[in-house]
Each structure stands twice: as C-alpha cells, then as structure tokens.
Write an enzyme that holds these catalytic residues in place. Structure first.
Site, PDB file in Angstrom:
ATOM      1  N   ILE A  14       0.857  -1.191   0.000  1.00  0.00           N
ATOM      2  CA  ILE A  14       0.000   0.000   0.000  1.00  0.00           C
ATOM      3  C   ILE A  14       0.889   1.234   0.000  1.00  0.00           C
ATOM      4  O   ILE A  14       1.889   1.280   0.704  1.00  0.00           O
ATOM      5  CB  ILE A  14      -0.890   0.041   1.266  1.00  0.00           C
ATOM      6  CG1 ILE A  14      -1.640  -1.278   1.435  1.00  0.00           C
ATOM      7  CG2 ILE A  14      -1.871   1.195   1.199  1.00  0.00           C
ATOM      8  CD1 ILE A  14      -2.531  -1.293   2.667  1.00  0.00           C
ATOM      9  N   GLU A  45     -10.236   2.888   8.050  1.00  0.00           N
ATOM     10  CA  GLU A  45     -10.069   1.866   9.077  1.00  0.00           C
ATOM     11  C   GLU A  45      -8.681   1.916   9.700  1.00  0.00           C
ATOM     12  O   GLU A  45      -7.742   2.457   9.133  1.00  0.00           O
ATOM     13  CB  GLU A  45     -10.354   0.479   8.494  1.00  0.00           C
ATOM     14  CG  GLU A  45      -9.485   0.073   7.325  1.00  0.00           C
ATOM     15  CD  GLU A  45     -10.116  -1.035   6.468  1.00  0.00           C
ATOM     16  OE1 GLU A  45     -11.251  -0.845   5.989  1.00  0.00           O
ATOM     17  OE2 GLU A  45      -9.466  -2.068   6.295  1.00  0.00           O
ATOM     18  N   LYS A  47      -5.092   0.721  10.732  1.00  0.00           N
ATOM     19  CA  LYS A  47      -4.076  -0.141  10.127  1.00  0.00           C
ATOM     20  C   LYS A  47      -3.376  -0.858  11.273  1.00  0.00           C
ATOM     21  O   LYS A  47      -2.585  -0.263  12.010  1.00  0.00           O
ATOM     22  CB  LYS A  47      -3.088   0.710   9.335  1.00  0.00           C
ATOM     23  CG  LYS A  47      -2.103  -0.094   8.535  1.00  0.00           C
ATOM     24  CD  LYS A  47      -1.269   0.821   7.644  1.00  0.00           C
ATOM     25  CE  LYS A  47      -0.400  -0.007   6.717  1.00  0.00           C
ATOM     26  NZ  LYS A  47       0.502  -0.904   7.442  1.00  0.00           N
ATOM     27  N   LYS A 221      -9.976   3.606   1.807  1.00  0.00           N
ATOM     28  CA  LYS A 221     -10.245   2.788   0.626  1.00  0.00           C
ATOM     29  C   LYS A 221     -11.470   3.291  -0.131  1.00  0.00           C
ATOM     30  O   LYS A 221     -12.428   3.747   0.488  1.00  0.00           O
ATOM     31  CB  LYS A 221     -10.530   1.333   1.044  1.00  0.00           C
ATOM     32  CG  LYS A 221      -9.400   0.649   1.760  1.00  0.00           C
ATOM     33  CD  LYS A 221      -9.836  -0.736   2.238  1.00  0.00           C
ATOM     34  CE  LYS A 221      -8.669  -1.457   2.898  1.00  0.00           C
ATOM     35  NZ  LYS A 221      -9.105  -2.729   3.525  1.00  0.00           N
ATOM     36  N   CYS A 357     -19.681  12.915  38.778  1.00  0.00           N
ATOM     37  CA  CYS A 357     -20.169  13.455  40.048  1.00  0.00           C
ATOM     38  C   CYS A 357     -21.404  14.301  39.749  1.00  0.00           C
ATOM     39  O   CYS A 357     -21.380  15.151  38.875  1.00  0.00           O
ATOM     40  CB  CYS A 357     -19.097  14.326  40.703  1.00  0.00           C
ATOM     41  SG  CYS A 357     -19.735  15.391  42.021  1.00  0.00           S
TER      42      CYS A 357
HETATM   43 ZN    ZN Z   1     -17.843  16.305  43.151  1.00  0.00          ZN
END
Ligand code: ZN
Length: 634
Positions: A14, A45, A47, A221, A357
């Site tokens: 490639i 994607e 590699k 691709k 939190c």
């Molecule tokens: Zn906190």
C-alpha cells in the site's frame, strides 16, 4: 520447513503518506483517473501493526493460510492459522462460496502480550520487544501447539481471489464476513467525500487509546468494488487505497501514582503519574487512563512498569503493562465510589463509559467550569487563569459564572489578595469588562452545556439569534436544526429547563452580557450576500475570526467552515492552505479580505474562476471550526 505457495492474486503493498494534504491529493488522483467530479465514498479503518495473512476458504472450509512473503509467494502456515482466534475452521453459512480468500492481519493483543513475555522469561528466553515481533515469530513456528500459546488473533480487512461470491462495496463485504463468523477491523463505515472520511479518521485517532492492539496508521479505501476494478493497480500498489501513517514512539516507565481528576461536567478521569520519561523529544510525566473501563482493561497497578506510546500529534497514552516486571509490591487502584473532591454521589453515564459526580455544588466542577468559562475557547477573559480562579474561589469571591461580573464591586477585598496589585486588578477588571460584549455563541459555549462546544454553539446562535430564543425552543425544534440532532437538542433543552440553568442565565443577563441579536433585527439593511455561502481561510488583517463571521451574517451570507461545490466565495488571507487549493480545484471564486469588505457597499467581485488576489499557499488555517460530537467530554 514451510511450503512456498503462490498467491492467486498478488498481495500488493500500500502507498504510504504522512499528512492529510497527501490524502486529499490521493482523492484528487483517484477522481481524475475515474474522470469524476462528484465526491466518492471512502471507508476509513485502523491499520493494525501485525503480520499480513491470506486465508482461503474452499466451500466454507479453511483450506490454506499463507503469509504475504514477497507479495507474489508466501509461506504456507495453515497449521498455525488453525490456532488463531478469528480464523474459524468453517464459515458460518449454509451456502458457502466455492472460494473465498480473506486478507487480514494476525496480531497479539496488548493484553495478551504481557503473558507471552512472562512465559518467555520463565523459559529463560529473551522476551520479545513488541507484539509485532512476537506475532511474526509465532506465525513461523513449526509446532502449532507452541503457536497456540502465543494467543494470536486475526481481523479481516480485505479480499483476494474469490469464486461464487461478489460484493458491491467494502462495507457490504465486511458485514458479510462478520455474518460468516470472521471478525473484521472495527469501526469501518463509508463516508461521502474525502473531507468527511478524514473527519472520521480524526475521531478514530482520538480513540486509539481504547484499542487492545497496536495501530500504525489509517487505511482509506474506495468503497465501491466496481470503481476499484476501474482503478486497478500500478506495478507496486492498488490505486484505490492509501495508508495514512504516523511515526510511533514508545518508552517504558513506571506508574508512581494514579489520581482522579474531576472535570467541568463532573467526569471522573483516572490519571497516571509517571516517572518522567523522554519520548520523541518531549518529557512525559502524566497520561490519562480515560475511564474506569479502560483502567480495568489495562489492569494497571500503582508501581507497574508500563509501555507509553506517543504517535504523531496524539496525546501520549499507556499501551500495556509489563506484567513480567511485577515484584508483588504494586498496589491495585480502587476506583472511587464517591466524588473524591466533594464526596458527592457519582453515576455511570448513559453510554456506560464515564463516571460522573452529580453534585451541582461540587467545588472541582466549579473550578473546572470557571476555568473553561474564562478560557480562550469560551469568554476569553484575560487575567483570569486557573491560579487566579483558585485564589478567588478560596477567598469566597467566586461561586458562579455571574460572580465574575460582580468582582468590580469588590475591589477592596480583591486588593487584599496575594499577587493582586492595583495594576493587575485593573487588568483583570478590564479583561472581564471586555468579555461582556463577546459574540453570543461564545457565551453559549461558556455555559458548559454537555455536547455544546464552539461549533454547535455557532450553529445555534446563527439559527436563533439570541440566547433567550434558544432557551425558548422545544426539544423537537432544536433537533431539526442542521448539525444538531436529538442528543445535543435534549442536552440544550434540559439545561435551559433546569433550575441551575435558569438561574445561571438570569444572573448573566443581569450582569449585562451580550445575549445576541434577534434574527428579525439582524436582517435589517441590505443583504448583498443573500444566499451566498462563504468560507474564510488564512489570517486576515481587518477582521478577527468572529468579526468576519458576523460581517458575513449581517450581509445575509452563510459562513461555512469547509469548501465544497456549494461554496460561492473563498476569502483567502495570508498563508491560506488546503482550503485555497480545494477552492481552486473546484473552481470556487477566491477573493481577498478587501473585496469581501467592499461587498457591504454592493461592490461584488467577479464570478467563479477569477484569480484575483490569490495569496501564496501556506499551511496554517483560520477558517476551520473545532469539531465536536456527542460522546461526552474526554
Ligand atoms: Zn464532586
């Protein structure tokens, strides 16, 4: 000891590139070759940094697995392939094709590599330096039982020779493989146009830390198999794909401590404090461990030796633990059941990834949200940095955003503070005063509503004009706005309908902040840019970035951040880069800042194709807006 087998179709290499401009050039080449103007569909994607294999199924049964070798012929390693996770002996289908050659990558997962090294050490062997070397060694073992111990895995990403099966697109091919029980490279989708593909690529890069395997780039691709056939290959590599790679550097260091950081929306993020180590020229002493799940997957303990990776511009992250270096002195880190800063209750996010939190009065959240409020990304208040914020909170002078604007009435108290002379007080108050008139989208960003960053805030400000108008919208109306969608809409709606949100907005209105201009009023005056989409790039002299956008809106135009065929004008300042190239390529009219300014008087520059005032090409860009997606802060 291996039989050499000829590949029925060669396993070509490639082409590699190392920057996004080169990826865009690839797109230009592809479309030129196909003689197509319209954008193409691309997949993006990971590699995987492993060993390439060709695995052939005949009538659904594993017939042969061969290494890439020199691309024409490779070694038959079928005996070992039978031990690899992800290479089923039989395809899960009732109607298997006569021949299906699957190509993919064999690798050892980061989480397995520690065991492999530990076993090697136990046998007094020199342990492998990295998973890739261990994989290459394992694949060439003569005894499949030994190979099985290396826990190889396989992810498919391509096809070779086939009989009795055809696919229209890459995405369809990958879906089919998964249905047949063959795992594929994760998170592959198709995107229209190279810009959208690259945008997704950036997201993949930002999520590298969540993977259990090593990656050394992205592969882009052409999605359509018909177009791939048209494109064919050069003698070296196919024309329909490209690898976008980056340099990777690793170092081993020790985790001295793990602490929890509470973010501006209350997210609890574990952070590793490392024995400082130099990686590719920078000293790394901290690394985010991202969330509770990732902490568990990595299995890190305080005192562990870990491999830290720095790849391209990505923030360094912990890749794996060197378990064979454990002495027994390491201590496990218990993820807190309550907020470590305020002792408040924590809840798991809807997505199940982040722990948050939920105490609205949490001091850590106050500190972090004020830090963000005053930052360049939001209200841009000069003189109000984190040290000053901490000091003012400590002194009881800051308990909310609105308190920032009440400081001017507390000058006596302020002067009693350390590091606060007359001059610095004057500067601080001037900075605060200036921030009152910042564009409304900045205020909206500063409010720290989940999923609303600068770019979404700009979209909402454009559409509704004033903060009060945004607050008055229903969840449905908000969701209908382009680029907003239901997740962001709910978050915005909930904020403006919460007690905390209402109070915050009322107080800030009282403080006299710029709440925006109603859309109707904005539309007064001539609109020479009505219906025109304008992109600004490069650095300007007359306008700041905010001002030029407001200027365009005031004249009825739409300021966009990316160049497409729908763009009417590109305003190119100094050092305009890829957007200028793209505009020239698409035949979009390129104008100067002065020409834009004169449009206010109805002086319209020549139509598309004019080459007046094209500045020299450079690298830096101003026009791009920060991307954000509804995936929580991280
Ligand atoms: Zn906190």
């Amino acid at each position: 000891g291996f039989e050499t087998v000829e590949h029925r179709l060669p396993m070509l290499s490639i082409d590699n590139v190392y920057d996004t401009d080169a990826v865009r050039e690839f797109d230009v080449r592809v479309r030129r070759f196909l003689q197509r103007d319209e954008p193409l569909d691309y997949t993006v994607e990971y590699k995987i940094d492993g060993v390439a294999l060709s695995v052939t199924y005949e009538n659904g049964h594993l017939a042969r697995a061969v290494t890439r070798g020199d691309g024409r012929r490779g070694d038959d390693i079928t005996h070992n392939a039978r031990t690899i996770g992800g290479v089923p002996l039989r395809l899960e289908t009732d109607s298997p094709p006569a021949v299906l050659e699957i190509r993919g990558e064999a690798f050892i997962a980061n989480s397995d590599f520690a065991h492999v090294r530990a076993e090697q050490k136990a046998r007094n062997e020199t342990p492998f330096a990295n998973p890739r070397n261990a994989t290459a060694g394992a694949i060439k073992l003569l005894d499949p039982k030994q190979c099985a111990k290396r826990r190889l895995r396989f992810l498919a990403h391509g096809t070779g020779y086939t009989e009795g099966i055809a696919f229209e697109t890459h995405v369809e091919f990958l879906n089919l493989l998964r249905e047949m029980g063959v795992p594929t490279t994760p998170h592959v989708k198709s995107y229209r146009g190279i810009d959208a593909a690259l945008e997704h690529g950036q997201e993949l890069i930002e999520n590298l830390h969540s993977l259990d395997f090593e990656v050394d780039g992205l592969v882009i691709k052409v999605n359509s198999f018909a177009l791939r056939d048209e494109l064919g290959a050069t003698s070296k590599s196919p024309r329909w794909l490209i690898a976008y790679k980056w340099e990777k550097y690793e170092a081993v260091t020790q985790i001295e401590d793990i602490t929890i950081q509470v973010g501006k929306t209350g997210t609890l993020t574990p952070v590793a404090h490392l024995t400082p180590v130099k990686i590719a020229g920078t000293t790394v002493s901290r690394a985010s461990l991202h969330n509770r799940d990732e902490l568990q997957r990595l299995g890190v303990r305080i005192g562990d030796h870990v491999v830290v990776e720095k790849a391209g511009k990505i923030i360094p992250h912990v890749v794996r633990v060197e378990e064979d270096q454990r002495t027994g002195e390491e201590t496990e880190f218990a993820f807190p059941e309550r907020c470590p800063e305020c002792g408040g209750d924590v809840v798991q996010d809807e997505g199940g990834v982040y722990v948050r939190c939920i105490n609205p009065n949490c001091p850590a959240q106050l500190r972090e949200s004020l830090r963000f409020f005053a930052s360049r990304q939001a209200m841009d208040i000069e003189g109000l940095g984190i040290k000053r914020i901490e000091q003012l909170i400590e002194a009881g002078l800051l308990t909310s955003f609105a308190d920032v604007y009440r400081l001017k009435d507390k000058q006596e108290k302020l002067l009693e503070l350390e590091r606060m002379g007359e001059k610095s007080l004057e500067n601080l108050l001037a900075g605060i005063e200036q921030s009152r008139s910042r564009p409304m989208w900045r205020l909206l960003t500063a409010l720290n509503i989940r999923h609303v960053g600068a770019s979404n805030a700009q979209v909402l400000a454009d559409r509704f004009g004033t903060l009060d108008e945004i607050a008055a919208q229903s969840e449905e109306t908000l969701a209908e706005v382009d680029e907003i969608g239901p997740v962001i809409a709910r978050s915005v709606y909930e904020f403006f309908h919460s007690d905390v949100g209402r109070k915050m907005v009322d107080e800030l209105r009282e403080a006299g902040l710029n709440f925006g201009t109603p859309v109707e009023r904005r539309e007064e005056g001539p609109k020479p840019l009505e219906g025109k989409t304008i992109v600004v790039t490069g650095s300007l002299t007359r306008f700041t970035r905010d001002e030029v956008k407001e200027f365009i809106h005031r004249l009825g135009g739409k300021a966009s951040s990316s160049v497409s065929k729908k763009t009417d004008y590109l305003v190119a300042g100094e050092k305009a880069g890829s957007k200028l190239e793209k505009a020239n390529e698409l035949g979009v009219a390129v104008i100067t800042e002065e020409q834009l300014f004169k449009m206010a008087d109805g002086e319209m520059p020549a139509a598309a194709g004019s080459d007046t005032g094209t500045p020299e090409a450079g690298v830096s860009e101003v026009g791009a807006s920060e991307g954000e997606s509804p995936k929580g802060e991280s």
